[in-house]
Design a protein around this motif. Sequence first.
Motif, PDB file in Angstrom:
ATOM      1  N   SER A  57       0.854  -1.195   0.000  1.00 56.92           N
ATOM      2  CA  SER A  57       0.000   0.000   0.000  1.00 56.92           C
ATOM      3  C   SER A  57       0.888   1.243   0.000  1.00 56.92           C
ATOM      4  CB  SER A  57      -0.900  -0.012   1.231  1.00 56.92           C
ATOM      5  OG  SER A  57      -1.741   1.103   1.224  1.00 56.92           O
ATOM      6  N   PHE A 146      -9.357  -2.359  -9.242  1.00 60.38           N
ATOM      7  CA  PHE A 146      -9.299  -1.228  -8.329  1.00 60.38           C
ATOM      8  C   PHE A 146     -10.282  -0.152  -8.809  1.00 60.38           C
ATOM      9  CE2 PHE A 146      -7.507   2.458  -6.188  1.00 60.38           C
ATOM     10  CZ  PHE A 146      -7.377   1.932  -4.915  1.00 60.38           C
ATOM     11  N   TYR A 206      -5.114  -6.123  -6.929  1.00 64.41           N
ATOM     12  CA  TYR A 206      -4.907  -5.524  -5.596  1.00 64.41           C
ATOM     13  C   TYR A 206      -5.614  -6.291  -4.490  1.00 64.41           C
ATOM     14  CZ  TYR A 206      -9.558  -3.599  -4.662  1.00 64.41           C
ATOM     15  OH  TYR A 206     -10.891  -3.473  -4.362  1.00 64.41           O
ATOM     16  N   HIS A 234       0.640  -2.840  -8.398  1.00 64.76           N
ATOM     17  CA  HIS A 234       1.069  -3.845  -7.423  1.00 64.76           C
ATOM     18  C   HIS A 234       2.100  -4.804  -8.008  1.00 64.76           C
ATOM     19  CE1 HIS A 234      -1.958  -2.989  -4.240  1.00 64.76           C
ATOM     20  NE2 HIS A 234      -2.557  -2.399  -5.258  1.00 64.76           N
ATOM     21  N   TYR A 256       4.616   4.431  -5.006  1.00 67.39           N
ATOM     22  CA  TYR A 256       4.567   4.540  -3.537  1.00 67.39           C
ATOM     23  C   TYR A 256       4.403   3.197  -2.855  1.00 67.39           C
ATOM     24  CZ  TYR A 256      -0.324   5.043  -5.095  1.00 67.39           C
ATOM     25  OH  TYR A 256      -1.535   4.905  -5.736  1.00 67.39           O
ATOM     26  N   LYS A 257       4.168   2.130  -3.642  1.00 67.74           N
ATOM     27  CA  LYS A 257       3.980   0.814  -3.018  1.00 67.74           C
ATOM     28  C   LYS A 257       5.337   0.115  -2.919  1.00 67.74           C
ATOM     29  CE  LYS A 257      -0.645   0.494  -4.983  1.00 67.74           C
ATOM     30  NZ  LYS A 257      -1.402   0.573  -3.734  1.00 67.74           N
ATOM     31  N   ARG A 453      -9.354  -4.770   3.498  1.00 71.95           N
ATOM     32  CA  ARG A 453     -10.175  -4.338   2.362  1.00 71.95           C
ATOM     33  C   ARG A 453     -11.544  -4.975   2.462  1.00 71.95           C
ATOM     34  NH1 ARG A 453      -7.577  -0.659   2.266  1.00 71.95           N
ATOM     35  NH2 ARG A 453      -6.084   0.114   0.752  1.00 71.95           N
ATOM     36  N   ARG A 459      -4.875  -7.949   3.904  1.00 71.33           N
ATOM     37  CA  ARG A 459      -3.746  -8.133   2.982  1.00 71.33           C
ATOM     38  C   ARG A 459      -2.444  -8.079   3.774  1.00 71.33           C
ATOM     39  NH1 ARG A 459      -4.639  -3.891  -1.804  1.00 71.33           N
ATOM     40  NH2 ARG A 459      -4.353  -2.473  -0.033  1.00 71.33           N
TER      41      ARG A 459
END
Length: 518
Positions: A57, A146, A206, A234, A256-257, A453, A459
Amino acid sequence: ATTEAAASAPPPPSPPTSPPSVELAEALALDASDELATLRRHFEMPAGVNVYLCGHSLGLMPAPAAALVREELDLWLRLGERGHFTGPNWLSYHERVRAPLARLVGASSLEVVAMNSLTVNLHLLMASFYNPSNSRFKIVIEAGAFPSDRIAVRSHAALRGYDAASAIVELRPRDGRDTLETADVLAYIAERGHEVALFLLAGVQYYSGQLFEIGPITAAARAQGCAVGWDLAHAVGNVPLRLHEWGVDFAAWCSYKYLNAGPGAIGGAFVHSRHCAPDVASSARAPRRLAGWWGNDPAVRFQMRADAFVPQPGADGWQLSNPPILQLAALRGALAVFDEARIERLVAKAASLTTLALALLDRLAERLRATRAADAAWAARHGGDGARAEAADAAAERAPPPLQVLTPRDPTHRGAQLSVRFAPAGSPAAPLDRAEALQRVLAGAHGVEVDYRRPDVLRFGFVPLYTRHEDVVATVAALEAALGGVDEFLMRTLRESGLRVSEHSARIPHTEAPYEIH
Ligand SMILES: Cc1ncc(COP(=O)(O)O)c(C=O)c1O
Ligand SMILES: Nc1ccccc1C(=O)C[C@H](N)C(=O)O
């Protein structure tokens, strides 16, 4: 409902316990021979966190990223506008992330660029590669994609005058399954590919953590004349990618993941060289696009003319604006860690971590099932009301497994993420779901950070850069302990939120919600 007989009966048997020391010893041995163990030095755990499993994430901050951001801040302070053309040369700064990005996605340097954010890049690339006609206008995505992607493809269909209900096709797993079979995707392509203008699938899904077979799916769809794009949010930095060789038309990702370039980090894009090689870019075959001055040939960019848009060769030609240097600096530092790690070694370690986690989760599921069966048998013997006890026994038999891993068991069909569904799902009326309560207990009581989620999945991102096998053992132990207290936590939290809640004291754990809301 507690019966008199149950109240005076002996307590239910306690569940069999596992021998954690054997598991821990095995994990420690794996960690001792892990050649990537030293990479952990680049990362610090956030306050209160023992095991950080949310790198799918938002990846943790790598120290080299922070150092390079500070350096650019200092250069800005010292150079002002001159920094564009001298010293750090911000005009061409994005060149510095090109080679490491190309290595990660399996592309030539020409084919990749860091720019914008993921959804913006998907829009730009769909503007070029979604070319509907009246006989071929469908966009295929995976069901449960997503939400941002579902919204984005709908908007493209609408922009071209097609209604989402007829233009958007969502590929669904077979009944009772959580992941798509490649064979089913290929069968769909063979049968209906001629109606499809664009496939836009996730490299790694995701929700389920499934890694799609990008090569075969791309080849089959292209053979039917479809454009094929991939959302690699991902996937990048997580799984092996060979975008050029697979013939992918375009791809976009966020950083950013798994790439750890920071919250809201600059995204990336890939355009296959057949669409952007120098001879194509300067010809009438160049894809049409939404253009901006940064995609323009640098030789004419500063001539300040609007009639002189000559797209730069490569993915660079899709740039719109001058890029955010501080974000590029963070990405540069983050990518340096990947060059040290090497993606193939990360992939192997992720497989090792997730394989261990799967084995431990399977054993935990077995223990929970045994507890449930023992509780049901106990209820049948001591529950007083024979018919009800028998019904409870039967319900326990039929109930979904107490925990169920959605992610494929074949390590080549997943990355570092495992998605786990917990029974029972929350009540639709409850402001807090059971899995969400579990996530809070894991974080609050055990320092294990996972994400939740809707409606019933946690996750676990076993990011190989900073996760150890010992963390996997600690996580599953924490999960087992958390499951023991989660229902109590859930009811307490629901009551604190002002709801009138009553407890089903004679229920069989893991088969039904522990409470009733009045
Ligand atoms: C698969 C996928 N696509 C798109 C997005 C949205 O990305 P962004 O907000 O960076 O545009 C995310 C995550 O936020 C995602 O996981
Ligand atoms: N960027 C975020 C900001 C806030 C909260 C979530 C995100 C995510 O990235 C969600 C992620 N894409 C997901 O796989 O659910």
